[in-house]
Design a protein around this motif. Structure first.
Motif, PDB file in Angstrom:
ATOM      1  N   SER A 131     128.742   6.015   3.607  1.00  0.00           N
ATOM      2  CA  SER A 131     129.992   5.429   4.103  1.00  0.00           C
ATOM      3  C   SER A 131     131.119   6.456   4.078  1.00  0.00           C
ATOM      4  N   GLN A 139     132.390   1.678   0.588  1.00  0.00           N
ATOM      5  CA  GLN A 139     131.127   1.042   0.948  1.00  0.00           C
ATOM      6  C   GLN A 139     131.343  -0.370   1.497  1.00  0.00           C
ATOM      7  N   SER A 140     132.296  -1.078   0.956  1.00  0.00           N
ATOM      8  CA  SER A 140     132.560  -2.443   1.413  1.00  0.00           C
ATOM      9  C   SER A 140     133.026  -2.458   2.869  1.00  0.00           C
ATOM     10  N   HIS A 141     133.951  -1.569   3.194  1.00  0.00           N
ATOM     11  CA  HIS A 141     134.438  -1.468   4.577  1.00  0.00           C
ATOM     12  C   HIS A 141     133.288  -1.080   5.503  1.00  0.00           C
ATOM     13  N   THR A 143     130.081  -1.566   5.092  1.00  0.00           N
ATOM     14  CA  THR A 143     129.135  -2.679   5.206  1.00  0.00           C
ATOM     15  C   THR A 143     129.659  -3.745   6.169  1.00  0.00           C
ATOM     16  N   ARG A 144     130.957  -4.064   6.084  1.00  0.00           N
ATOM     17  CA  ARG A 144     131.537  -5.056   6.993  1.00  0.00           C
ATOM     18  C   ARG A 144     131.427  -4.594   8.448  1.00  0.00           C
ATOM     19  N   VAL A 145     131.831  -3.354   8.716  1.00  0.00           N
ATOM     20  CA  VAL A 145     131.812  -2.843  10.090  1.00  0.00           C
ATOM     21  C   VAL A 145     130.376  -2.711  10.594  1.00  0.00           C
ATOM     22  N   SER A 147     127.671  -4.263   9.624  1.00  0.00           N
ATOM     23  CA  SER A 147     127.069  -5.590   9.816  1.00  0.00           C
ATOM     24  C   SER A 147     127.600  -6.262  11.069  1.00  0.00           C
ATOM     25  N   ARG A 148     128.916  -6.134  11.313  1.00  0.00           N
ATOM     26  CA  ARG A 148     129.517  -6.739  12.504  1.00  0.00           C
ATOM     27  C   ARG A 148     128.939  -6.112  13.778  1.00  0.00           C
ATOM     28  N   THR A 153     122.966  -5.679   7.488  1.00  0.00           N
ATOM     29  CA  THR A 153     123.648  -4.825   6.516  1.00  0.00           C
ATOM     30  C   THR A 153     123.002  -3.434   6.492  1.00  0.00           C
TER      31      THR A 153
END
Length: 170
Positions: A131, A139-141, A143-145, A147-148, A153
């Motif tokens: 990431s 990592q959270s950002h 994962t969101r992008v 996955s979208r 994931t």
């Protein structure tokens, strides 16, 4: 001082663009400097017809993509890329989309996700490191992008790549 004829200027610029890459970049810089000096006078004397085709020249598209690729992990503003291509931000954005079919922001995101997919498939780097290497805040950002855009994931992407059968092995 007499204004330079806009048709002559465009003709000179077209000739410069036909030179090999290593020669035309320096000469285009000279032409930009000349135009900054002469073209404003010409613009006052006669209006320019509207441009039918807004697009980047090959050197501008190449430069923009090189900048985006080289600055992937640091972030990069569209204004800076436009400036490097000697264009306004809005003109650059329209021209880039005309050339590539994607806005600069969307093209940059797609390039970052392509790199991430490659690293997820072919490296042992952690998802957190991937990431950061691909320019996401954390990592959270990422994962969101991810996955979208992909519907899965990063962890599940990696797992599916590890279990995918080799298609051409015999």
């Amino acid at each position: 001082m007499n204004a330079i004829n806009p048709l002559l200027f465009r003709s000179l610029l077209a000739s410069l663009r036909s030179l090999p890459d290593d020669e035309h970049v320096a000469l285009e810089q000279v032409m930009r400097e000349l135009s900054a000096h002469w073209v404003p006078e010409a613009a006052q004397q006669q209006p320019h017809p509207p441009c039918d085709r807004v697009a980047l020249s090959p050197w501008q598209e190449r430069r923009a993509k090189e900048l985006m690729s080289s600055q992937m992990d640091k972030g990069l503003s569209i204004a800076r890329i436009a400036s490097e291509c000697s264009l306004s931000r809005s003109h650059f954005s329209r021209a880039f989309k005309k050339n590539t079919g994607l806005s600069p922001r969307d093209w940059y995101l797609q390039m970052r996700l392509d790199k991430a997919r490659g690293l997820l498939s072919d490296s042992g780097l952690t998802i957190s490191q991937i990431s950061l290497d691909c320019g996401f805040a954390d990592q959270s950002h990422f994962t969101r992008v991810f996955s979208r855009m992909t519907g899965v994931t990063p962890f599940n992407w990696r797992r599916s790549m590890a279990t995918a059968p080799l298609c051409c092995a015999e």
